[in-house]
Design a protein around this motif. Sequence first.
Motif, PDB file in Angstrom:
ATOM      1  N   SER A 102      35.065  38.663  15.628  1.00 23.79           N
ATOM      2  CA  SER A 102      35.687  39.311  16.791  1.00 23.79           C
ATOM      3  C   SER A 102      36.110  38.265  17.807  1.00 23.79           C
ATOM      4  O   SER A 102      35.655  37.123  17.781  1.00 23.79           O
ATOM      5  N   GLN A 103      36.957  38.704  18.718  1.00 22.22           N
ATOM      6  CA  GLN A 103      37.405  37.850  19.796  1.00 22.22           C
ATOM      7  C   GLN A 103      37.308  38.647  21.099  1.00 22.22           C
ATOM      8  O   GLN A 103      37.627  39.841  21.125  1.00 22.22           O
ATOM      9  N   TYR A 104      36.871  37.995  22.149  1.00 20.24           N
ATOM     10  CA  TYR A 104      36.660  38.673  23.419  1.00 20.24           C
ATOM     11  C   TYR A 104      37.333  37.900  24.554  1.00 20.24           C
ATOM     12  O   TYR A 104      37.462  36.672  24.490  1.00 20.24           O
ATOM     13  N   TRP A 105      37.732  38.680  25.588  1.00 19.88           N
ATOM     14  CA  TRP A 105      38.423  38.098  26.731  1.00 19.88           C
ATOM     15  C   TRP A 105      37.744  38.508  28.029  1.00 19.88           C
ATOM     16  O   TRP A 105      37.237  39.628  28.152  1.00 19.88           O
ATOM     17  N   GLY A 106      37.805  37.606  28.993  1.00 22.28           N
ATOM     18  CA  GLY A 106      37.408  37.956  30.337  1.00 22.28           C
ATOM     19  C   GLY A 106      38.543  38.652  31.057  1.00 22.28           C
ATOM     20  O   GLY A 106      39.649  38.824  30.508  1.00 22.28           O
ATOM     21  N   GLN A 107      38.289  39.028  32.308  1.00 22.54           N
ATOM     22  CA  GLN A 107      39.277  39.787  33.075  1.00 22.54           C
ATOM     23  C   GLN A 107      40.316  38.873  33.718  1.00 22.54           C
ATOM     24  O   GLN A 107      41.358  39.351  34.162  1.00 22.54           O
ATOM     25  N   GLY A 108      40.037  37.588  33.754  1.00 24.47           N
ATOM     26  CA  GLY A 108      40.977  36.636  34.320  1.00 24.47           C
ATOM     27  C   GLY A 108      40.672  36.301  35.764  1.00 24.47           C
ATOM     28  O   GLY A 108      40.138  37.129  36.504  1.00 24.47           O
ATOM     29  N   THR A 109      41.027  35.082  36.150  1.00 23.65           N
ATOM     30  CA  THR A 109      40.867  34.653  37.535  1.00 23.65           C
ATOM     31  C   THR A 109      42.126  33.878  37.946  1.00 23.65           C
ATOM     32  O   THR A 109      42.637  33.054  37.182  1.00 23.65           O
ATOM     33  N   GLN A 110      42.627  34.186  39.114  1.00 18.53           N
ATOM     34  CA  GLN A 110      43.872  33.588  39.583  1.00 18.53           C
ATOM     35  C   GLN A 110      43.619  32.174  40.113  1.00 18.53           C
ATOM     36  O   GLN A 110      42.703  31.953  40.912  1.00 18.53           O
ATOM     37  N   VAL A 111      44.455  31.260  39.671  1.00 14.90           N
ATOM     38  CA  VAL A 111      44.482  29.900  40.203  1.00 14.90           C
ATOM     39  C   VAL A 111      45.876  29.657  40.758  1.00 14.90           C
ATOM     40  O   VAL A 111      46.879  29.820  40.044  1.00 14.90           O
ATOM     41  N   THR A 112      45.940  29.298  42.018  1.00 15.76           N
ATOM     42  CA  THR A 112      47.212  28.997  42.670  1.00 15.76           C
ATOM     43  C   THR A 112      47.143  27.589  43.234  1.00 15.76           C
ATOM     44  O   THR A 112      46.215  27.258  43.976  1.00 15.76           O
ATOM     45  N   VAL A 113      48.111  26.773  42.848  1.00 21.47           N
ATOM     46  CA  VAL A 113      48.175  25.395  43.330  1.00 21.47           C
ATOM     47  C   VAL A 113      49.391  25.268  44.236  1.00 21.47           C
ATOM     48  O   VAL A 113      50.531  25.393  43.791  1.00 21.47           O
ATOM     49  N   SER A 114      49.117  25.054  45.492  1.00 22.02           N
ATOM     50  CA  SER A 114      50.192  25.005  46.473  1.00 22.02           C
ATOM     51  C   SER A 114      49.717  24.265  47.713  1.00 22.02           C
ATOM     52  O   SER A 114      48.540  24.312  48.067  1.00 22.02           O
ATOM     53  N   SER A 115      50.654  23.604  48.356  1.00 22.05           N
ATOM     54  CA  SER A 115      50.321  22.938  49.614  1.00 22.05           C
ATOM     55  C   SER A 115      50.642  23.855  50.787  1.00 22.05           C
ATOM     56  O   SER A 115      50.430  23.484  51.944  1.00 22.05           O
TER      57      SER A 115
END
Length: 115
Positions: A102-115
């Motif tokens: 089987s394969q499982y996934w998390g719900q995800g987390t946002q990463v934003t790279v910006s100045s």
Amino acid sequence: QVQLVESGGGLGQPGGSLRLSCAASGIIFRFANMGWYRQAPGKQRDLVAVIARNGNTNYADSVKGRFTISRDNAKNTVTLQMNSLKPEDTAVYYCNADMPLSQYWGQGTQVTVSS
């Protein structure tokens, strides 16, 4: 019930660092190949880094030398240390557990790279 819970996303500056963690439950963690994937708006989900059961690692060319994946089998966690961040690293990052059947996934987390 299998759960993969990501944490550590947020806003990072170009050239800065962020650290993502994924806590796994409901699986025999030491049997899983663990990975991080990312998906930017309008794009497909791509592999970022993977760490196998035996500790071997593999990285996307775009993150080699900047990102480091590691795992702690005692704590059932996998971590992605992201250094020298670039705006193109902006995406939702997903934790993945690849088990023999089987394969499982998390719900995800946002990463934003910006100045």
